[in-house]
Design an enzyme around this catalytic site. Structure first.
Site, PDB file in Angstrom:
ATOM      1  N   TYR A   1      49.916  28.008  55.976  1.00 60.54           N
ATOM      2  CA  TYR A   1      49.996  28.120  54.522  1.00 60.54           C
ATOM      3  C   TYR A   1      48.598  28.297  53.940  1.00 60.54           C
ATOM      4  CZ  TYR A   1      54.860  26.458  54.376  1.00 60.54           C
ATOM      5  OH  TYR A   1      56.219  26.330  54.525  1.00 60.54           O
TER       6      TYR A   1
ATOM      7  N   ASP B   1      59.916  25.840  48.710  1.00 62.42           N
ATOM      8  CA  ASP B   1      60.460  25.216  47.509  1.00 62.42           C
ATOM      9  C   ASP B   1      60.409  26.158  46.312  1.00 62.42           C
ATOM     10  OD1 ASP B   1      60.989  22.762  48.747  1.00 62.42           O
ATOM     11  OD2 ASP B   1      58.962  22.015  48.372  1.00 62.42           O
TER      12      ASP B   1
END
Length: 270
Positions: free
Chosen positions: A118, A60
């Site tokens: 992540y 994003d």
């Protein structure tokens, strides 16, 4: 038929690193800056033909990548240095190719991936940072990383992550398999490291937002398990900010033999 058209099509994978703070996300969009658009432009210049890339995970706006993987097809015959040094010469300073690998026709950066990892980096200090302000999330209240670590373990395994899923998520199912989640303190930095087969939209940032509430003592350790069982996004904490999040690695079957680099972000111990 031109000489280029006579060349066989080859498939190439690249490892990509980028600072996402000045981009509206990975995916190419009209009239805004995207990482994909900059990379495709640089590759097209080196290949001397239009190039379209496919990525392992579409990050994003504001999210970074140290271990993004992409693939593309081309008829251009170039040395590996052209796809690394040559492409980097045509990229802005906040995007870089880290490695190149010729891959078989069945490889796909997204669909061949078996897991994604992540790291979320929190700068836990009463005063905000300046130098790394776009690469960490500042949280001024003291955080108990060990408490966060204990609370997070209920998320391991295959679960319905509706409580940590963005309302606008388009995935067909909220079920994901979390392989590990670790919360570790490095001095003033608290790092949430999470690996799963895949993630629903905003899953990591929503988990981190709730873990910070636990770490700050605003919620009990048992709250994470309660949220998971409730399957209700409105009960969990606010979504953590984008700037602390990094896509650090993507796993593939061993037979593809893709390079493995230090995990990053590079200012932290691996």
């Amino acid at each position: 038929m031109s000489e280029m058209e006579q060349q066989p099509i080859c498939k190439i994978a690249l490892g990509i690193e980028y600072d996402g703070s000045k981009y509206y996300g990975w995916q190419r969009q009209n009239e805004v800056r995207s990482v994909q658009e900059k990379l495709e432009k640089a590759l097209s210049q080196v290949a001397n033909e239009p190039i379209t890339v496919f990525c392992a995970g579409r990050t994003d706006a504001g999210v970074h990548g140290t271990g993004q993987v992409v693939h593309f097809e081309t008829r251009a015959q170039r040395k590996d240095a052209a796809w690394t040094l040559g492409v980097n010469a045509n990229l802005p300073g906040d995007i870089a190719v880290r490695w190149v690998k010729h891959v078989p026709a069945d490889f796909h950066a997204r669909f061949s991936a078996t897991a994604r990892r992540y790291r979320y980096v929190i700068y836990n200090h009463r005063l905000r940072p300046a130098v790394l302000s776009q690469g960490v999330t500042h949280f001024h209240q003291p955080l108990d990383a060990e408490r966060m670590q204990r609370a997070a373990q209920c998320l391991l395994g295959e679960n319905d992550f509706t409580s940590f899923r963005a309302v606008q998520c388009q995935s067909r199912t909220p079920w994901r398999n979390v392989m590990h989640i670790n919360v570790t303190r490095y001095g003033a930095y608290v790092v949430v490291d999470i690996k799963a087969n895949a993630f629903v939209h905003h899953m990591v940032r929503n988990i981190v937002g709730s873990l910070m509430e636990v770490g700050a003592g605003n919620q009990p350790e048992s709250w994470m398990a309660e949220l998971l069982a409730a399957k209700d996004r409105t009960l969990a904490a606010a979504t953590a900010k984008a700037e602390g999040l990094y896509l650090v690695s993507v796993d593939y079957p061993a037979h593809y033999d893709l390079p493995v680099l230090p995990m990053g972000p590079l200012f932290l111990a691996d």
